[in-house]
Design a protein around this motif. Structure first.
Motif, PDB file in Angstrom:
ATOM      1  N   GLY A 220       0.820  -1.209   0.000  1.00  0.00           N
ATOM      2  CA  GLY A 220       0.000   0.000   0.000  1.00  0.00           C
ATOM      3  C   GLY A 220       0.849   1.253   0.000  1.00  0.00           C
ATOM      4  N   TRP A 221       1.966   1.220   0.759  1.00  0.00           N
ATOM      5  CA  TRP A 221       2.899   2.358   0.744  1.00  0.00           C
ATOM      6  C   TRP A 221       3.444   2.559  -0.666  1.00  0.00           C
ATOM      7  N   LEU A 222       3.895   1.469  -1.285  1.00  0.00           N
ATOM      8  CA  LEU A 222       4.510   1.581  -2.607  1.00  0.00           C
ATOM      9  C   LEU A 222       3.539   2.175  -3.616  1.00  0.00           C
ATOM     10  N   PHE A 223       2.293   1.732  -3.568  1.00  0.00           N
ATOM     11  CA  PHE A 223       1.329   2.128  -4.590  1.00  0.00           C
ATOM     12  C   PHE A 223       0.507   3.355  -4.225  1.00  0.00           C
ATOM     13  N   GLY A 224       1.014   4.179  -3.322  1.00  0.00           N
ATOM     14  CA  GLY A 224       0.348   5.448  -3.132  1.00  0.00           C
ATOM     15  C   GLY A 224       0.294   6.030  -1.740  1.00  0.00           C
ATOM     16  N   GLU A 225       0.393   5.183  -0.703  1.00  0.00           N
ATOM     17  CA  GLU A 225       0.265   5.725   0.632  1.00  0.00           C
ATOM     18  C   GLU A 225       1.436   6.635   1.016  1.00  0.00           C
ATOM     19  N   HIS A 226       2.570   6.491   0.325  1.00  0.00           N
ATOM     20  CA  HIS A 226       3.718   7.374   0.604  1.00  0.00           C
ATOM     21  C   HIS A 226       3.397   8.815   0.253  1.00  0.00           C
ATOM     22  N   GLU A 227       2.343   9.035  -0.534  1.00  0.00           N
ATOM     23  CA  GLU A 227       2.006  10.385  -0.966  1.00  0.00           C
ATOM     24  C   GLU A 227       1.194  11.144   0.094  1.00  0.00           C
ATOM     25  N   SER A 228       0.650  10.398   1.057  1.00  0.00           N
ATOM     26  CA  SER A 228      -0.220  11.035   2.049  1.00  0.00           C
ATOM     27  C   SER A 228       0.586  11.639   3.198  1.00  0.00           C
TER      28      SER A 228
END
Length: 228
Positions: A220-228
């Motif tokens: 989930g981090w890799l596919f977008g949660e790092h953006e939050s």
């Protein structure tokens, strides 16, 4: 020499590289396609293209570099970059959704990829490996990277990831980034022994190959949660 390019099944602009598609399938992946690069030679890869892909809609691109079996050798970082550029140029890819991961020897290759061309990727996941590249380039590009390994990984241990994490973090600190900002760009996740044993894994290195890719928090981090 034949000069052609495949683009979503159609011939694209003339180029000194071309693709020979694999003839076997495994779990919906076409096995052992080959990008014939004039500069780098043959680049072997397996690929999944959604059935509905027709070039009219942009898709995410996810590249994963597996462990030992010939992946980590001189030139493979350059081949990974060339393959990424091929897909970006010849398929309709959502440019803000280009992800890459590497496990074990593939993680070593990934570190060299990120040392050369980090700006190609939206985020990167390093699994059970070590960092062989430099740090200035990825810090300059601010490509987010997540390090995950077992605390007693039988092959690498956890120290190489801890060292790389601290090196990258120190560069961001020198730039004056806040702790919150730095936490978005670099993450260190050292898994304790019970993370593996509770799931029936007897070793941490081999266990990570199967567990990390199925961990919703990590992926989930890799596919977008790092953006939050």
């Amino acid at each position: 020499e034949t000069e052609r390019m495949e683009e979503g099944g159609e011939l694209g602009e003339r180029d000194s590289s071309y693709v020979t598609e694999g003839t076997e399938n495994y779990r919906d992946f076409v096995v052992d396609s080959v990008l014939h690069s004039h500069e780098l030679g043959d680049i072997h890869y397996c690929v999944f293209i959604p059935d509905g892909y027709d070039g009219g809609k942009a898709y995410s691109l996810y590249i994963t570099l597996p462990g030992y079996q010939g992946l980590y050798f001189q030139g493979s970082a350059r081949k990974t970059i060339a393959l990424t550029e091929y897909f970006l140029e010849h398929y309709n890819v959502q440019r803000e959704q280009v992800y890459i991961s590497g496990y074990s020897g593939g993680g070593e290759t990934l570190s060299l990829v990120l040392d050369r061309r980090p700006e190609l990727y939206t985020a990167a996941l390093m699994c059970s490996s070590r960092w062989d590249g430099g740090y200035q380039t990825i810090a300059g590009a601010k490509t987010p990277v997540y390090f995950v390994t077992g605390e007693s990984d039988e092959y690498y241990g956890s120290e190489p990831f801890d060292r790389a994490y601290r090196e990258i973090r120190s560069l961001y600190e020198a730039e004056g980034l806040s702790e919150t900002e730095i936490d978005r760009f670099v993450v260190l996740d050292i898994k304790p022994a019970d993370y593996f044993t509770d799931k029936g894994m007897k070793n941490q290195h081999g266990g990570g190959a199967g567990l990390f890719s199925r961990d919703s928090d990590i992926m989930g981090w890799l596919f977008g949660e790092h953006e939050s």
